[in-house]
Design a protein around this motif. Structure first.
Motif, PDB file in Angstrom:
ATOM      1  N   UNK A   1      30.072  34.430  22.920  1.00  0.00           N
ATOM      2  CA  UNK A   1      29.505  33.751  21.796  1.00  0.00           C
ATOM      3  C   UNK A   1      30.465  33.843  20.649  1.00  0.00           C
ATOM      4  N   UNK A   2      30.580  32.977  19.831  1.00  0.00           N
ATOM      5  CA  UNK A   2      31.470  32.795  18.532  1.00  0.00           C
ATOM      6  C   UNK A   2      30.606  32.685  17.357  1.00  0.00           C
ATOM      7  N   UNK A   3      29.851  31.644  17.262  1.00  0.00           N
ATOM      8  CA  UNK A   3      28.939  31.719  15.943  1.00  0.00           C
ATOM      9  C   UNK A   3      27.837  30.620  16.672  1.00  0.00           C
ATOM     10  N   UNK A   4      26.692  30.585  15.639  1.00  0.00           N
ATOM     11  CA  UNK A   4      25.801  29.587  15.901  1.00  0.00           C
ATOM     12  C   UNK A   4      24.965  29.523  14.629  1.00  0.00           C
ATOM     13  N   UNK A   5      24.357  27.877  14.548  1.00  0.00           N
ATOM     14  CA  UNK A   5      23.555  27.699  13.553  1.00  0.00           C
ATOM     15  C   UNK A   5      22.199  27.209  13.912  1.00  0.00           C
ATOM     16  N   UNK A   6      21.251  27.587  13.285  1.00  0.00           N
ATOM     17  CA  UNK A   6      19.866  27.415  13.630  1.00  0.00           C
ATOM     18  C   UNK A   6      19.617  25.830  13.434  1.00  0.00           C
ATOM     19  N   UNK A   7      18.337  25.400  14.091  1.00  0.00           N
ATOM     20  CA  UNK A   7      18.202  23.815  14.183  1.00  0.00           C
ATOM     21  C   UNK A   7      17.806  23.711  12.706  1.00  0.00           C
ATOM     22  N   UNK A   8      17.308  24.485  11.821  1.00  0.00           N
ATOM     23  CA  UNK A   8      16.956  24.332  10.382  1.00  0.00           C
ATOM     24  C   UNK A   8      18.213  24.290   9.597  1.00  0.00           C
ATOM     25  N   UNK A   9      19.210  24.902  10.072  1.00  0.00           N
ATOM     26  CA  UNK A   9      20.497  25.037   9.300  1.00  0.00           C
ATOM     27  C   UNK A   9      20.535  26.119   8.469  1.00  0.00           C
ATOM     28  N   UNK A  10      19.219  26.847   8.408  1.00  0.00           N
ATOM     29  CA  UNK A  10      19.166  27.928   7.396  1.00  0.00           C
ATOM     30  C   UNK A  10      19.940  29.290   7.837  1.00  0.00           C
ATOM     31  N   UNK A  11      20.150  29.355   8.967  1.00  0.00           N
ATOM     32  CA  UNK A  11      20.629  30.704   9.719  1.00  0.00           C
ATOM     33  C   UNK A  11      21.777  30.578  10.346  1.00  0.00           C
TER      34      UNK A  11
END
Length: 123
Positions: free
Chosen positions: A47-57
């Motif tokens: 895993x490198x990076x991820x963004x939540x579906x809301x974009x907030x996390x």
């Protein structure tokens, strides 16, 4: 048909920057978390990076914090991976993946995957 297409990979010298793009189609993009993963030769995918579906996390692999960011643009159905201060050990194939209503954490059940884009960092 869901498609994730990565682009922006290439050859860069150590210390340089690259911005990878993940273009999504065939899904309601704003309801999906997007994660970036990478796999180097002879190593497991990580895993490198991820963004939540809301974009907030956002989540980042600990060793990459401060060098990588993961901007999201729902209007364009795009997520990016901005990579700065690149090191030879960042050389890998980079994949983006989508998880319905995910948090963006590496442990999410990512349902859809792209084909990957090669990043090579020379010393």
């Amino acid at each position: 048909q869901v498609q994730l297409v990565e682009s922006g990979g290439g050859l860069v010298q150590a210390g340089g920057s690259l911005r990878l793009s993940c273009a999504a189609s065939g899904l309601t993009f704003s309801t999906y978390a997007i994660g970036w993963f990478r796999q180097a030769p002879g190593k497991e995918r990580e895993f490198v990076a991820g963004v939540s579906w809301t974009g907030s996390t956002n989540y980042y692999e600990d060793s990459l914090k401060g060098r990588f960011t993961i901007p999201r643009d729902n209007a364009k159905n795009m997520v990016y991976l901005q990579m700065n201060s690149l090191k030879p050990e960042d050389t890998a194939i980079y994949y983006c993946a989508a998880c319905s209503y995910g948090t963006g954490h590496g442990g999410n059940a990512y349902e859809y995957w792209g084909q990957g884009t090669q990043v090579t960092v020379s010393s």
